[in-house]
Design a protein around this motif. Sequence first.
Motif, PDB file in Angstrom:
ATOM      1  N   LEU A  60       0.824  -1.210   0.000  1.00  0.00           N
ATOM      2  CA  LEU A  60       0.000   0.000   0.000  1.00  0.00           C
ATOM      3  C   LEU A  60       0.860   1.263   0.000  1.00  0.00           C
ATOM      4  O   LEU A  60       0.504   2.260  -0.630  1.00  0.00           O
ATOM      5  CB  LEU A  60      -0.947  -0.019   1.197  1.00  0.00           C
ATOM      6  CG  LEU A  60      -1.977  -1.166   1.187  1.00  0.00           C
ATOM      7  CD1 LEU A  60      -2.808  -1.150   2.461  1.00  0.00           C
ATOM      8  CD2 LEU A  60      -2.873  -1.107  -0.035  1.00  0.00           C
ATOM      9  N   GLU A  87       0.695   4.132  -2.871  1.00  0.00           N
ATOM     10  CA  GLU A  87       0.531   5.552  -2.552  1.00  0.00           C
ATOM     11  C   GLU A  87       1.655   6.386  -3.157  1.00  0.00           C
ATOM     12  O   GLU A  87       1.412   7.476  -3.695  1.00  0.00           O
ATOM     13  CB  GLU A  87       0.480   5.731  -1.038  1.00  0.00           C
ATOM     14  CG  GLU A  87      -0.806   5.189  -0.412  1.00  0.00           C
ATOM     15  CD  GLU A  87      -0.748   5.126   1.103  1.00  0.00           C
ATOM     16  OE1 GLU A  87       0.343   5.365   1.672  1.00  0.00           O
ATOM     17  OE2 GLU A  87      -1.784   4.824   1.720  1.00  0.00           O
ATOM     18  N   ARG A 136      -6.873   3.601  -2.729  1.00  0.00           N
ATOM     19  CA  ARG A 136      -5.615   4.349  -2.876  1.00  0.00           C
ATOM     20  C   ARG A 136      -5.297   4.692  -4.326  1.00  0.00           C
ATOM     21  O   ARG A 136      -4.194   5.131  -4.618  1.00  0.00           O
ATOM     22  CB  ARG A 136      -4.477   3.561  -2.226  1.00  0.00           C
ATOM     23  CG  ARG A 136      -4.566   3.590  -0.689  1.00  0.00           C
ATOM     24  CD  ARG A 136      -3.756   2.479  -0.066  1.00  0.00           C
ATOM     25  NE  ARG A 136      -3.724   2.615   1.390  1.00  0.00           N
ATOM     26  CZ  ARG A 136      -4.694   2.238   2.205  1.00  0.00           C
ATOM     27  NH1 ARG A 136      -5.815   1.709   1.705  1.00  0.00           N
ATOM     28  NH2 ARG A 136      -4.584   2.386   3.513  1.00  0.00           N
TER      29      ARG A 136
END
Length: 366
Positions: free
Chosen positions: A222, A226, A268
Amino acid sequence: MSAAPAAFAALFRPYTLRSVTVPNRVWMAAMCQYSAEPAGPAAGVATEWHFAHYAARATGGTGLIVQEATAVSPEGRISPYDLGIWNDTQVEALRRITAFLKAQGTVPGIQIAHAGRKASTDRPWKGGRPVGAEAHGWQPGAPSAVPFAEGHPVPHALTVEEIRTITGEFAAATRRALAAGYEVVEIHGAHGYLIGEFLSPHSNRRTDAYGGSFENRTRFALEVVEAVRAEWPEDLPLFFRISATDWLEQDGWTADDTVELAGLLQSRGVDLLDVSTGGLAPGVTIPLGPGYQVPFAARVKAETSLPVAAVGLITEPEQAEKILANGEADAVLLGRELLRDPFWARRAAAELGAEIRTPDQYRRAW
């Protein structure tokens, strides 16, 4: 691209993600060519082989080409012969490829990757065994000091600082991908390479914030998403490739995990999940057969709102059409079949009664 007849519309219907419209749903999966120079100023630089390879599939009518796993750092290569995108010399060579693909109406995509503990191996046709410094190799890094298989080196367990450095390398690779002319970036989180190694408890034995719980094991993935999304323009799509299962009976990544992660990825800024399986551990039993990985893509599509692409022994036009018509995926990714037949999309259009863009130089043949 002309509209296909209603009976066979799905495979040759354009597909739009953000500002990018792909002319059809026949897409090329990332497949390494192991054909770059292993060292020196030309290390990781695309060659005439790469240009000819991708150009052939573009003239063959493929709607989107996802370029092979392209390393974000020298240590992130699967082999010393992999493509890289860690310097501007590499960008210049890639720009020629993307320009040609766009001229043929094909959307150019790139898979950015880090091989983790599966790095520093020889080319598959040379046996694919680990190589040392005498053959341009290096010590791999991984979440934990757990080798991929017997005979493979024990990888260096990455420090938190090193993890953050690699995240930054993914971000820098994204900036270079934009400069090179790509319109899709795919983050490689599958097949037992670094991101997948963090995801799976089989390879991730950490006890810090990057190991243990599902939340911790997905943290690196993640954070990379990002970092990449922050560098990638808002109007361009971002893909993530996942191994939906490790095919392990215990202590592996599962289809349930994949469905849960899909929502986190979408929140995201990931626009499509490229659903594959396996690659984390050797010697596992995989029920190979036509479309054997499609059910995993279908489950993500059914249980989330994230678009998906299916891959895995998709070889026949009517098979691909049925996957899309049944709502099991939004696109199909072909791998080895496009190695066998660069003009697969044109053959599929002919078989299904659809029309497809043809280069003027080839019109006499259609």
